[in-house]
Design a protein around this motif. Structure first.
Motif, PDB file in Angstrom:
ATOM      1  N   GLN B 403       0.683  -1.260  -0.167  1.00 24.21           N
ATOM      2  CA  GLN B 403      -0.182   0.093   0.097  1.00 24.21           C
ATOM      3  C   GLN B 403       0.833   1.183   0.105  1.00 24.21           C
ATOM      4  O   GLN B 403       0.629   2.257  -0.803  1.00 24.21           O
ATOM      5  CB  GLN B 403      -0.892   0.019   1.327  1.00 24.21           C
ATOM      6  N   ALA B 404       2.002   1.352   0.879  1.00 27.76           N
ATOM      7  CA  ALA B 404       2.614   2.413   1.049  1.00 27.76           C
ATOM      8  C   ALA B 404       3.798   2.803  -0.109  1.00 27.76           C
ATOM      9  O   ALA B 404       3.871   4.095  -0.197  1.00 27.76           O
ATOM     10  CB  ALA B 404       3.228   2.594   2.347  1.00 27.76           C
ATOM     11  N   HIS B 405       4.152   1.800  -0.596  1.00 25.06           N
ATOM     12  CA  HIS B 405       5.246   2.107  -1.695  1.00 25.06           C
ATOM     13  C   HIS B 405       4.690   3.024  -2.885  1.00 25.06           C
ATOM     14  O   HIS B 405       3.712   3.199  -3.154  1.00 25.06           O
ATOM     15  CB  HIS B 405       5.535   0.898  -2.459  1.00 25.06           C
ATOM     16  N   ASP B 406       5.731   3.937  -3.121  1.00 25.68           N
ATOM     17  CA  ASP B 406       5.474   4.880  -4.138  1.00 25.68           C
ATOM     18  C   ASP B 406       4.371   5.912  -3.979  1.00 25.68           C
ATOM     19  O   ASP B 406       3.638   6.313  -4.947  1.00 25.68           O
ATOM     20  CB  ASP B 406       5.192   4.142  -5.618  1.00 25.68           C
ATOM     21  N   THR B 407       4.087   6.001  -2.764  1.00 27.95           N
ATOM     22  CA  THR B 407       2.871   6.871  -2.358  1.00 27.95           C
ATOM     23  C   THR B 407       3.669   8.319  -1.389  1.00 27.95           C
ATOM     24  O   THR B 407       4.685   8.055  -1.198  1.00 27.95           O
ATOM     25  CB  THR B 407       1.860   6.469  -1.244  1.00 27.95           C
ATOM     26  N   PHE B 409       3.203   8.593   1.444  1.00 29.06           N
ATOM     27  CA  PHE B 409       3.713   8.112   2.771  1.00 29.06           C
ATOM     28  C   PHE B 409       5.110   7.697   2.766  1.00 29.06           C
ATOM     29  O   PHE B 409       5.987   8.034   3.850  1.00 29.06           O
ATOM     30  CB  PHE B 409       2.976   6.641   2.966  1.00 29.06           C
ATOM     31  N   GLY B 469      -0.437  10.118   1.501  1.00 30.56           N
ATOM     32  CA  GLY B 469      -0.236   8.840   0.637  1.00 30.56           C
ATOM     33  C   GLY B 469      -1.254   7.645   0.872  1.00 30.56           C
ATOM     34  O   GLY B 469      -1.677   7.157  -0.150  1.00 30.56           O
ATOM     35  N   LEU B 470      -1.463   7.463   2.080  1.00 33.03           N
ATOM     36  CA  LEU B 470      -2.418   6.261   2.241  1.00 33.03           C
ATOM     37  C   LEU B 470      -3.553   6.619   1.969  1.00 33.03           C
ATOM     38  O   LEU B 470      -4.541   5.590   1.489  1.00 33.03           O
ATOM     39  CB  LEU B 470      -2.473   5.760   3.786  1.00 33.03           C
ATOM     40  N   MET B 471      -4.242   7.814   1.682  1.00 35.94           N
ATOM     41  CA  MET B 471      -5.600   8.219   1.319  1.00 35.94           C
ATOM     42  C   MET B 471      -5.409   8.174  -0.552  1.00 35.94           C
ATOM     43  O   MET B 471      -6.259   8.677  -1.009  1.00 35.94           O
ATOM     44  CB  MET B 471      -5.788   9.646   1.618  1.00 35.94           C
ATOM     45  N   GLY B 472      -4.382   7.639  -0.995  1.00 36.05           N
ATOM     46  CA  GLY B 472      -4.362   7.588  -2.364  1.00 36.05           C
ATOM     47  C   GLY B 472      -3.690   8.597  -3.323  1.00 36.05           C
ATOM     48  O   GLY B 472      -3.619   8.556  -4.499  1.00 36.05           O
ATOM     49  N   MET B 473      -2.611   9.117  -2.778  1.00 34.11           N
ATOM     50  CA  MET B 473      -1.973  10.273  -3.579  1.00 34.11           C
ATOM     51  C   MET B 473      -0.383   9.520  -3.998  1.00 34.11           C
ATOM     52  O   MET B 473       0.264   9.245  -3.046  1.00 34.11           O
ATOM     53  CB  MET B 473      -1.459  11.685  -2.773  1.00 34.11           C
ATOM     54  N   PRO B 474      -0.198   9.262  -5.269  1.00 31.66           N
ATOM     55  CA  PRO B 474       1.163   8.446  -5.496  1.00 31.66           C
ATOM     56  C   PRO B 474       2.174   9.528  -5.570  1.00 31.66           C
ATOM     57  O   PRO B 474       1.797  10.723  -5.562  1.00 31.66           O
ATOM     58  CB  PRO B 474       0.831   8.049  -6.871  1.00 31.66           C
ATOM     59  N   ARG B 475       3.370   9.188  -5.580  1.00 33.23           N
ATOM     60  CA  ARG B 475       4.527  10.082  -5.683  1.00 33.23           C
ATOM     61  C   ARG B 475       4.667  10.501  -7.020  1.00 33.23           C
ATOM     62  O   ARG B 475       4.120   9.861  -7.915  1.00 33.23           O
ATOM     63  CB  ARG B 475       5.808   9.386  -5.164  1.00 33.23           C
ATOM     64  N   ARG B 476       5.452  11.687  -7.365  1.00 36.87           N
ATOM     65  CA  ARG B 476       5.705  12.067  -8.697  1.00 36.87           C
ATOM     66  C   ARG B 476       4.513  12.479  -9.265  1.00 36.87           C
ATOM     67  O   ARG B 476       4.771  12.112 -10.624  1.00 36.87           O
ATOM     68  CB  ARG B 476       6.620  10.982  -9.212  1.00 36.87           C
ATOM     69  N   VAL B 477       3.517  12.801  -8.956  1.00 37.65           N
ATOM     70  CA  VAL B 477       2.500  13.330  -9.802  1.00 37.65           C
ATOM     71  C   VAL B 477       2.340  14.918  -9.613  1.00 37.65           C
ATOM     72  O   VAL B 477       2.552  15.488  -8.584  1.00 37.65           O
ATOM     73  CB  VAL B 477       1.125  12.555  -9.233  1.00 37.65           C
TER      74      VAL B 477
END
Lengths: 330, 853
Positions: B403-407, B409, B469-477
């Motif tokens: 879940q946490a990866h690439d978010t 978080f 992050g856990l609420m759904g925001m990925p990284r690098r957006v």
């Protein structure tokens, strides 16, 4: 010492801030608002770990504050060694062993195989959208795009692949993510438990439009899912008229397929039932006639570097017919 | 020649009755020392190589890059303040986050420690300079040139946009024609080479340049940490350099290492990148803990509790950090067994980290804590870092990481670790060591204001990110839609980021505000016990007035009359009789004096060598091959001139009295010389890069059924056999020349070398003919590409080996390489040991493995 108490207030503010942000963890894309078995397990794990982390943080910082404030005495040396080995080795070993025991057990649970009778879904990461193919046990397939529908209560296998760059399929409300890697097919098993609408998104940076590579998900009761899939397998409604003519005249069929017509392109999403999907441009806009018009005319402005050129040159009348036709493809 | 064990350490400082009693004598010595060590005046200042100058420039440059990357972060936070914002375009945003990560890691976090160590380490070891000052200068200029090149690219819109991790196939397909990827690969490879050069310098510095009596159990903790980290750099950076080579070969020449349609695999890059990338985190974090280990005892007013524990924990962390890289790949579809193993290993690193934290707490408990700005930042850092460690325990658990990866978080987690574990300690160190650098204090009031702004801003910015992050925001957006519940959290992060930046601006203001009227700090202003604080306010270019005898970990606290004896030149090397820059070399374990090392002074050669080496990388970015080759030849010529005029200098006499009735040689060859150790260490790193390429070969073999196609091997076999035989013969002759230099006589020695050169060239030729004879085309499939890359690497090393022999030959013809003065041939023979090993491995793998398969 005054500064010590200020530091504690700083810590208090941090705790308060975290408490505030917990007020609303709901959302269509929230791992903390689960609608699936995996997501529920992991959300539960998170809350437990967070509580434990909070307690540990307070305890360690409290020990540090006390250590700073205490006057040195002759018996401190042994206390110090005790602290070092107890805090650095013994306590973490016990806690981490317990966490690993639980976590690795959970991993096996989440990776149980899918129900063999269930329909499987193949997901291909494209630039930058999702090709979704439902795979029936008899070998027949139905293709769709940017929307994943799943039956509630079944363990469904997703075959994840890519022919271009690495993407990652993430549907946080249902379960964890898995990468789509060229040269491999990865398997992810999801088990939705609650019917409803969710949203997922690409989680691996995949280029300029990475932020706009999303998909919608509808988790449906089993019977509705079966009915929907039957409908989805059918070709498009007949009688395209002026709209279909425009579609073909501008060469849209070179990239898009509409089953039942001569449009059979494979580069862009299959549009056979495009009107029944929730969004346009892989989650870029909500699906509505005005938005579709906007999308066709200004594709490049709405989604950077997308493969589809902007068709701003289509005259108004043709565009109206085209939009009416596409929005009729339920 | 003195044995490697050295001579006895003198029983103590020169007592009353020695020549040092006379103030006139001392004044004369001071004048000569000052003259020998002074930095050149005017514009020639920039040709200085002394650690006090180079270290300062290096530190300032790294801080400059950090501010640049910080501004990029603020722009990104402004873009993300509200959903669907149009402030930055996707293209620009993607360049910014790529540069932010790359610059912070490659141009700030790692270099700042190399910079700080060049500045601090000699003083902590009472060495007058590091053993290779010109290498430091070369590293610094390379760093600045490469760094400006990489950062400047964004102003032309051609900055890299592949993320700091540069995953193919994105960087080999969609971004194939983007210059930015080459800027990243070549610009940063250049800097990585400079980092390795600094690592070599620091390892030799800690091992060989300690003051007499500073046995291995008395080494200052910072030096221990630098030693551990420099060794880590030696094993962590080469895999990345090997990866960079593969990626650039695919981009420039279409060798399909990462193209799945031609047998390649994108995951090889991920393995090579993270075998570097994870230790990198600890390479950044450990030296910061080393700084804390200097600061905490000072403010606790007592020695560190558990010296051996913290040293073992540092070594343990460094060791474990090489076994964790797969936790960056938990979502790539690896089997449960791998995930379980790497989860457990990742959790295990919490143990040595915990020990280090509790050592500090225990020291504070045992001592009487005083508070000042450095201590404020140090304790703040503990609070922040511990939280980052706890979230690290969470993401180390594979299923939660799904879940946490690439978010966000992970964005939150890594900033807690890096800011708490690196930026706060560095700021603490900036306040602590500012008097050391300039003789003046930074302001307590400004420092406190800065701390509270930074602490509050940081937590406001990064704590919410765990939930974002856990609420759904990925990284690098570059953008996100409203309606996901992310708006408020993102706005909080943006506000926090600007408060944090304001705090850091206060630090910058404090550093640069004019301090003309402010009096100099008193000597040893924090009442520290460690050696670097013997510095006068302001400091002298010579560093230490005389090189002391060390009997304690905290000599300023424990050794009576220490400063007085030191200032009166009652220890070693109180004079520069010949006007040369000199420092002591001691034995590794018990620090007995071995040699009086003459270190070279100012030169422009290192500057030009860096400019021309930079040219090779920069011109290659634009595929201007001719310019690149011309620049390369120029670089080689400059480096040879530098070696010829500045290394292995033959002293005017064999030995000298360094004071305290100790006579030491001025020249040492083989394991007694620092150059031999530098060669050994460099080649260890070089061999690691080579083995990374071989790892790639076997990686393909394990994952691809079509790797080692049918019928590969037989035609090349005789050529590989010939290549190995010729290498073996050349190695044998080199070894013979080194062993029997006296017996061979000058003509015999030169003839042996000439024959070895011919054999080396023959070996290189045979090696290239091996794949040619099989008709292997590297663009067709990953198998021929893998064979060619190993051949290419080994072939270039053979050419370098031949060049080194030619250099020895020339030195011998010039009469500078003799049986008495034979450093060069010792070092070249050592190179050839490694070369023989590489060629043996290459030939065995490439020729024999296809037959076994």
């Amino acid at each position: 010492m005054g500064r010590g108490s200020k530091r504690r207030r700083g810590g208090g503010a941090t705790v308060l801030a975290s408490a505030l942000s917990l007020v609303a963890c709901e959302g269509p894309q929230s791992a903390l608002d689960p609608g699936g078995h995996g997501a529920a397990q992991l959300a539960g794990l998170f809350w437990v770990m967070l509580a434990a982390a909070g307690v540990l943080w307070v305890v360690v910082v409290a020990i540090a504050v006390v250590a700073v404030r205490l006057r040195p005495g002759e018996h401190r040396r042994r206390t110090a060694t005790f602290l070092m080995l107890g805090g650095g080795v013994v306590v973490p070993t016990v806690l981490l062993a317990a966490l690993l025991w639980h976590g690795l057990g959970l991993m096996r649970d989440l990776r149980q195989p899918a129900d063999p009778a269930a329909v499987a879904v193949r997901v291909d990461g494209e630039l930058w959208w999702w090709r979704i193919t439902y795979l029936f046990p008899d070998g027949s397939t139905v293709e769709s795009a940017n929307e994943v529908r799943l039956p509630v209560g079944e363990r469904v296998r997703l075959d994840l692949a890519s022919q271009n760059v690495i993407h990652s399929f993430w549907l946080p409300s249902i379960g964890g993510k898995m990468d789509l890697i060229p040269g491999r097919t990865n398997e992810l098993v999801l088990e939705p438990t609650k019917a409803g609408d969710y949203r997922g998104q690409c989680a691996e940076y995949c280029g300029p439009a990475h932020a706009l590579m999303a998909f919608s998900t509808e988790v449906m009761p089993k019977e509705s899912f079966a009915r929907w899939l039957d409908a989805e397998a059918k070709p498009a409604a007949e009688g395209g008229g002026a709209g279909l003519d425009t579609f073909l005249a501008y060469g849209c069929g070179a990239c898009h397929s509409i089953r039942g017509t001569s449009a059979n392109g494979r580069i862009g999403p299959d549009l056979t039932h495009v009107a029944s999907r929730a969004t346009l441009g892989a989650g870029t806009l909500p699906n509505a006639p005005d938005n579709l018009r906007l999308w066709i005319g200004h594709t490049q402005d709405l989604k950077p570097d997308v493969r589809m050129p902007s068709f701003g040159m289509i005259p108004d009348a043709d565009m109206t017919a085209l939009v009416a036709y596409l929005e009729g493809l339920k | 020649m003195t044995a490697r064990q050295g001579v006895e350490v003198a029983p103590g400082p020169a007592g009353p009755g020695s020549a040092q009693d006379d103030p006139e004598v001392r004044r004369g010595q001071e004048d000569r020392l000052r003259e020998a060590w002074k930095a050149p005046p005017g514009w020639r200042y920039w040709s200085a190589v002394n650690n006090t100058e180079v270290g300062l420039w290096y530190t300032l440059a790294a801080f400059g890059f950090m501010l640049f990357a910080g501004v990029l972060a603020l722009l990104m936070r402004a873009q993300l303040a509200v959903p669907e914002n149009g402030l930055l375009s996707a293209g620009l945003y993607n360049q910014m986050f790529t540069l932010h990560g790359s610059v912070m890691m490659f141009l700030f976090a790692v270099p700042i420690f190399e910079a700080g160590s060049i500045l601090l380490l000699p003083q902590m070891l009472s060495a007058r300079d590091l053993p290779f000052p010109r290498l430091s200068a070369y590293g610094f200029w390379s760093f600045v040139i490469g760094g400006v090149f990489v950062c400047g690219s964004i102003f032309f819109g051609v900055a890299p946009a592949g993320g700091w991790f540069m995953y193919p196939p994105l960087t080999t397909t969609v971004q194939k024609d983007q210059l930015g990827v080459d800027v990243w690969l070549l610009g940063l490879s250049f800097i990585e080479v400079a980092s390795i050069a600094a690592a070599v310098e620091l390892i030799v510095g800690v091992l060989k340049c300690r003051p007499p009596g500073m046995r291995i159990n008395l080494i200052p903790l910072y030096a221990w940490y630098i030693l551990v980290v420099a060794v880590m750099i030696l094993f962590a950076f080469p895999p990345l350099i090997a990866g960079d080579l593969l990626l650039e070969l695919e981009r420039a020449f279409d060798w399909p290492f990462f193209d799945a349609t031609r047998g390649g695999d994108p995951l090889l890059w991920q393995h090579l990148f993270w075998i570097f990338g994870h230790p990198e985190v600890y390479i950044v974090f450990l030296p910061a803990i080393g700084l804390m280990a200097m600061i905490v005892p000072t403010f606790a007013g007592r020695p560190i509790v558990g010296y051996s524990w913290i040293v073992l924990a540092a070594i343990g962390t460094g060791f474990l950090s090489f076994g964790l890289w797969v936790h960056h790949m938990f979502a790539t579809g690896l089997p449960n067994i791998s995930l379980g193993f790497f989860s457990a290993a990742s959790e295990a690193v919490a143990l040595p980290t915990g020990v280090q934290i509790f050592v500090f707490i225990a020291t504070l408990l045992a001592g009487k804590a005083r508070f000042s700005v450095p201590m404020l930042f140090a304790t703040g850092s503990l609070g922040v870092f511990i939280f980052g460690g706890l979230t690290g325990v969470m993401v180390a658990l594979a299923p939660f990481d799904w879940q946490a990866h690439d978010t966000y978080f992970v964005v939150g987690h890594l900033h807690y670790v890096l800011v708490g574990g690196m930026l706060f300690p560095v700021t603490a160190a900036a306040y602590y060591y500012f008097p050391f650098m300039t003789g003046k204090h930074l302001s307590e009031a400004w420092g406190k204001a800065a701390f509270w702004l930074m602490f509050a801003g940081f937590n406001l910015a990064f704590l919410p990110m765990h939930f974002t992050g856990l609420m759904g925001m990925p990284r690098r957006v570059y953008t996100y839609p409203s309606g996901l519940g992310l708006d408020g959290l993102n706005m909080a992060s943006t506000v926090g980021a600007f408060v944090f930046a304001a705090g850091f601006l206060v630090v910058v203001g404090d550093i640069f505000r004019p301090k003309g009227r402010q009096p100099y700090a008193r000597r040893n202003p924090w009442n520290a016990g460690s050696l670097e604080w013997l510095i006068e306010m302001p400091g002298e270019d010579w560093g230490v007035r005389s090189v002391p005898i060390i009997l304690s970990r905290y000599p300023l606290w424990d050794q009576p009359g220490f400063l007085k004896n030191l200032d009166e030149g009652r220890f070693y090397l109180p004079d520069a009789e010949e006007g040369k820059r000199e420092t002591l070399i001691t034995s590794i374990l018990d620090a007995r004096p071995i040699q009086c090392l003459r270190v070279p002074g100012p030169t422009w050669l290192t500057f030009w060598a860096a400019v021309l080496t930079g040219g090779v990388f920069i011109f290659s970015t634009y595929h201007w091959w001719t310019a690149s080759i011309v620049s390369g030849v120029g670089a080689l010529a400059t480096i040879l001139a530098w070696l010829w005029t500045g290394t292995a200098l033959v002293p005017e006499k064999p030995e000298k009295n360094v004071g305290l009735d100790t006579v030491l040689p001025l020249y040492g060859a083989g394991p007694a010389s620092v150059g031999w150790w530098a060669m050994f260490i460099t080649m260890t790193g070089d061999l690691t890069a080579f083995l990374s390429l071989v790892f790639g070969y076997f990686f393909y073999w394990t994952v691809r059924a079509d790797f080692v196609p049918e019928g590969a091997g037989p035609a090349g076999l005789p050529w590989f056999a010939l290549a190995f035989a010729a290498t073996f013969a050349a190695w044998g002759l080199t070894f013979l020349a080194r062993r029997r230099i006296g017996a061979l006589g000058p003509r015999g020695f030169q003839g042996t070398l000439a024959l070895a050169i011919l054999l080396a060239l023959a070996a290189g030729g045979a090696l290239i003919l091996a794949p040619l004879s099989e008709g292997l085309d590297p663009t067709v499939h990953v198998y021929p590409a893998s064979v060619w890359v190993v051949v290419l690497w080994t072939g270039i090393h053979l050419a370098v080996g031949a060049l080194m022999l030619a250099y020895c030959l020339a030195r011998s013809l010039a009469g500078r390489l003799t049986p008495e003065h034979d450093i060069e041939v010792w070092n070249v023979a050592l190179y050839w040991h490694f070369l023989l090993l590489s060629v043996a491995v290459a030939c065995a793998v490439l020729a024999l493995f296809p037959l076994v398969d």
